[in-house]
Scaffold this motif. Structure first.
Motif, PDB file in Angstrom:
ATOM      1  N   UNK A  55       0.180  11.771   0.610  1.00 14.70           N
ATOM      2  CA  UNK A  55       0.600  10.446   0.128  1.00 14.70           C
ATOM      3  C   UNK A  55      -0.563   9.719  -0.547  1.00 14.70           C
ATOM      4  N   UNK A  56      -0.228   8.832  -1.473  1.00 11.33           N
ATOM      5  CA  UNK A  56      -1.277   8.067  -2.137  1.00 11.33           C
ATOM      6  C   UNK A  56      -1.786   6.963  -1.211  1.00 11.33           C
ATOM      7  N   UNK A  57      -2.672   6.150  -1.729  1.00 13.85           N
ATOM      8  CA  UNK A  57      -3.282   5.102  -0.912  1.00 13.85           C
ATOM      9  C   UNK A  57      -2.353   3.924  -0.640  1.00 13.85           C
ATOM     10  N   UNK A  58      -1.252   3.837  -1.362  1.00 16.32           N
ATOM     11  CA  UNK A  58      -0.285   2.761  -1.159  1.00 16.32           C
ATOM     12  C   UNK A  58       0.715   3.219  -0.094  1.00 16.32           C
ATOM     13  N   UNK A  59       0.349   3.089   1.159  1.00 21.87           N
ATOM     14  CA  UNK A  59       1.115   3.658   2.269  1.00 21.87           C
ATOM     15  C   UNK A  59       2.423   2.944   2.555  1.00 21.87           C
TER      16      UNK A  59
END
Length: 157
Positions: A55-59
């Motif tokens: 997953x990206x950093x925008x959880x």
């Protein structure tokens, strides 16, 4: 799904609780995974299809679902005390820091448990495509000397 397959899966999950290997969690909990298993006697085959990218950093948002990766595992339990397993998986661009590089991950392990003694030896390889193969091995054993005292040892590279 037949009832005996579900029973085997539940038994397998309970046995995983006793495994000497810790679960590989972290970002994997944010992935969509489709998995199934088939058991015939003392042999079990498992497979999964999933989104290989972390997953990206925008959880707090929902990442796009791309079922672009897979894994398979075969395990064999010749007796009630021994289990051997081998697995491999292909992950499509799993690391943000290595964008565009796929990975092939392979593991093999042998586990023994009987009464107060348990032991495990395992090997793992991660092959970046393109790139190097990173490999590791570990062996550990536990002997419960008394109800409150255990002797534990582990070696790894």
């Amino acid at each position: 799904m037949p009832a005996e397959d579900e029973t085997a899966r539940i038994r397998h999950l309970r046995e995983m609780d006793k495994s000497s290997l810790p679960p590989d969690g972290g970002p994997d909990y944010n992935r969509l995974i489709f998995a199934d298993s088939v058991q015939a006697g003392r042999v079990q085959l498992e497979g999964s299809w999933f989104n290989g990218r972390e997953p990206d950093e925008h959880r707090w948002d929902i990442d796009p679902i791309k079922l672009d990766s897979w894994s398979v595992r075969a395990s064999w339990s010749p007796t009630d005390h021994w289990v051997a397993q081998v697995s491999t998986g292909h992950l499509k661009s799993p690391e943000v820091t290595h964008a565009g590089e796929d990975e092939q991950r392979t593991t093999a392990s042998l586990h023994y448990s009987s009464g107060a003694v348990s032991a495990m030896v395992a090997y793992a390889a991660k092959h970046r495509l393109p790139g190097p193969v990173l490999s590791a091995w570990t062996a550990e054993a536990n002997w419960d000397l008394t109800r409150r005292h255990s002797l534990f040892g582990r070696v790894e590279n």
